[in-house]
Design an enzyme around this catalytic site. Structure first.
Site, mmCIF file in Angstrom:
data_model
loop_
_atom_site.group_PDB
_atom_site.id
_atom_site.type_symbol
_atom_site.label_atom_id
_atom_site.label_comp_id
_atom_site.label_asym_id
_atom_site.label_seq_id
_atom_site.Cartn_x
_atom_site.Cartn_y
_atom_site.Cartn_z
ATOM 1 N N LYS A 152 0.859 -0.742 -0.112
ATOM 2 C CA LYS A 152 0.085 -0.268 0.419
ATOM 3 C C LYS A 152 0.684 1.139 -0.153
ATOM 4 C CE LYS A 152 -3.846 2.167 2.901
ATOM 5 N NZ LYS A 152 -4.669 1.498 4.392
ATOM 6 N N SER B 212 -9.641 2.350 3.614
ATOM 7 C CA SER B 212 -8.799 2.761 2.468
ATOM 8 C C SER B 212 -7.513 1.988 1.967
ATOM 9 C CB SER B 212 -7.580 3.523 3.530
ATOM 10 O OG SER B 212 -6.832 3.234 4.174
ATOM 11 N N SER C 54 -9.299 -0.571 7.254
ATOM 12 C CA SER C 54 -9.194 -0.399 6.089
ATOM 13 C C SER C 54 -8.715 -1.242 5.334
ATOM 14 C CB SER C 54 -8.608 0.297 6.235
ATOM 15 O OG SER C 54 -8.686 1.879 6.421
#
Length: 471
Positions: free
Chosen positions: A82, A158, A182
């Site tokens: 990420k 997220s 997330s």
């Protein structure tokens, strides 16, 4: 031409075939990069892709196999990290203009463990909303990330880029962070597996404070065994995180799926949420499947209120203010307005009120504790609704309230308030419109093995990994 069957092959199988010299890491990597080239222009799930370096590392991985050297558990397997997690020498933007040119001088521990130690190969970094603040992966810097099951819908956030990348076969596993859902939110809305481990199971070393009590790393994967493989490679104590768990959890390989005699509590609406009928239908069908596998499922009233979700929101505002508030003066005009509002909310909160939030979290735990002491796990939806359209927000959905129920989208952040309890999201089914629905499995403190076992039982009863989005 991309080999889609190879794209959707689990990481456990890929690693085994590589070890047995049945699959070339170079050919696998070429196929992976070709799939990313197909998917990324449509979904925007990668902020960065590193084709030359990834191919070079694949060649090195192939040489190690041929030379008979010691191989890690992820040797030669492509994976994604990420764009919130530090990677040495590679931009890590956090989805924000405030970090547009940020180049870390070190790898996070999780990156080191997944790549240098386990032998996985990072192919790219996945998109995130600014500072990972939202369940919608839409950032000022990188724009909108889309859902592979319907490109007009949100993939969750997220870690939405990671979820979309895994769901489309760009990679079999991807790293995510979970501070309010997330990992689990994109797992739910993208039709994948997502695990929030117990806090400290994977060292958290990417925040200014090592005393944060909301934040976790976790895997996004298409199968339970791939999530286990990720967790086993990444877990374990490290002095860089003073709160990292001092012991490892034993994770049998393969993950067992026998749940006969286990007892689960279920509260479909957490005593206060409005739940989409399609979500409720799929969650109840998943519970029946667990019963068919030999478990006992009993419906209960959890006695939680929306106030506990508000508690998390206030904690989140202070998180944003404390960690990113110093960027507000310079970058306000280029920040997501919702980030600005959160920072200002945190700035306005008194230290006394913030400390009293711990008392509210204690009350929440004391209401949950008797349930998790009696039952092996607690079941509920991951999200109250299927994936919403892009360009929206949680506030848009909450505006529909008026029936006395809480119209909140995510049912995940409540379990970040009690971070020692693992929470796993697995596909419960699909809506009539073809959108994924998630079942959330919450277990006793530090028992990731139990969560994965239950997920594996459902995977055996209602397989999902063979389902591919229409893209």
């Amino acid at each position: 031409m991309t080999d889609l069957d190879l794209c959707y092959t689990p990481a456990t199988v890929l690693a085994d075939r590589i070890r047995k010299k049945q699959l070339s890491p170079v050919e696998l990597m070429k196929n992976t990069l070709a799939r990313i080239d197909e998917i990324n222009p449509k979904l925007n799930c990668f902020a960065f892709v590193f084709p030359d370096e990834a191919l070079a590392k694949a060649k090195q991985a192939e040489q190690a196999v041929m030379q008979g050297g010691k191989l890690g558990s992820l040797h030669g397997v492509p994976l994604a990290i990420k764009d919130l997690t530090p990677t040495k020498g590679k931009r890590t933007t956090l989805g924000s203009y405030a970090f547009e040119h940020n180049v870390p001088d070190r790898d996070a521990v999780i990156v080191t463990r997944l790549t240098h130690e386990a032998g996985g190969i990072m192919v790219g970094k996945t998109t995130t909303p600014e500072f990972a603040y939202s369940s919608y992966t839409e950032s000022p810097l990188w724009g909108i990330t889309r859902n592979p099951w319907n490109t007009e819908r949100c993939p969750g956030g997220s870690s939405g880029g990671s979820g979309a990348a895994v769901a489309t076969g760009c990679v079999s596993i991807a790293e995510g962070t979970d501070m309010g859902g997330s990992v689990r939110i994109p797992a739910c809305w993208s039709g994948t597996v997502g695990l929030k481990p117990s806090i400290g199971r994977i060292p958290m070393d990417i925040l200014p404070s090592v005393y944060d009590s909301l934040s976790h790393f976790g895997p996004l994967a298409r199968t339970i065994d791939d999530a286990r493989l990720f967790l086993d490679a990444a877990q374990g104590p490290h002095d860089i995180d003073i709160m990292s768990n001092g012991t490892r959890v034993e994770l049998p390989d393969p993950t067992p799926g026998d749940i006969r005699g286990m007892k689960f509590a279920m509260d479909v609406d957490l005593s206060c949420y409005w739940i989409d009928p399609e979500v409720e239908r799929n969650v109840r069908e998943a519970a029946k499947a667990l019963q068919a596998a030999g478990a006992i499922v009993e419906e209960i009233e959890l006695d939680w209120s929306r106030r506990f979700n508000d508690t998390w929101t206030e904690l989140w505002a202070v998180f944003m203010s404390g960690y990113f508030g110093d960027k507000l003066d310079e970058f306000r005009d280029r920040m997501d307005p919702n980030v600005v509002a959160l920072i200002e909310q945190g700035n306005a909160m008194s230290a006394t009120h913030y400390k009293r939030l711990e008392i509210e979290r204690t009350d929440q735990w004391n209401r949950f504790r008797p349930i998790i002491e009696k039952y092996d796990a607690f079941l509920c939806p991951t999200m109250a609704i299927p994936a919403p359209p892009v360009g929206g927000s949680e506030a848009d959905f909450q505006a529909k309230s008026g029936d006395g129920l809480y119209h909140g989208q995510d049912m995940t952040a409540l379990f970040n308030n009690i971070p020692q309890c693992p929470a796993l999201s697995v596909p419960a089914g699909w809506s009539k419109d073809g959108l994924p629905v998630g079942l959330q499995i919450v277990t006793r403190r530090y028992r990731e093995d139990t969560a994965l076992r239950i997920g594996r039982a459902l995977e055996l009863q209602r397989p999902w990994a063979d389902k591919r989005p229409p893209i």
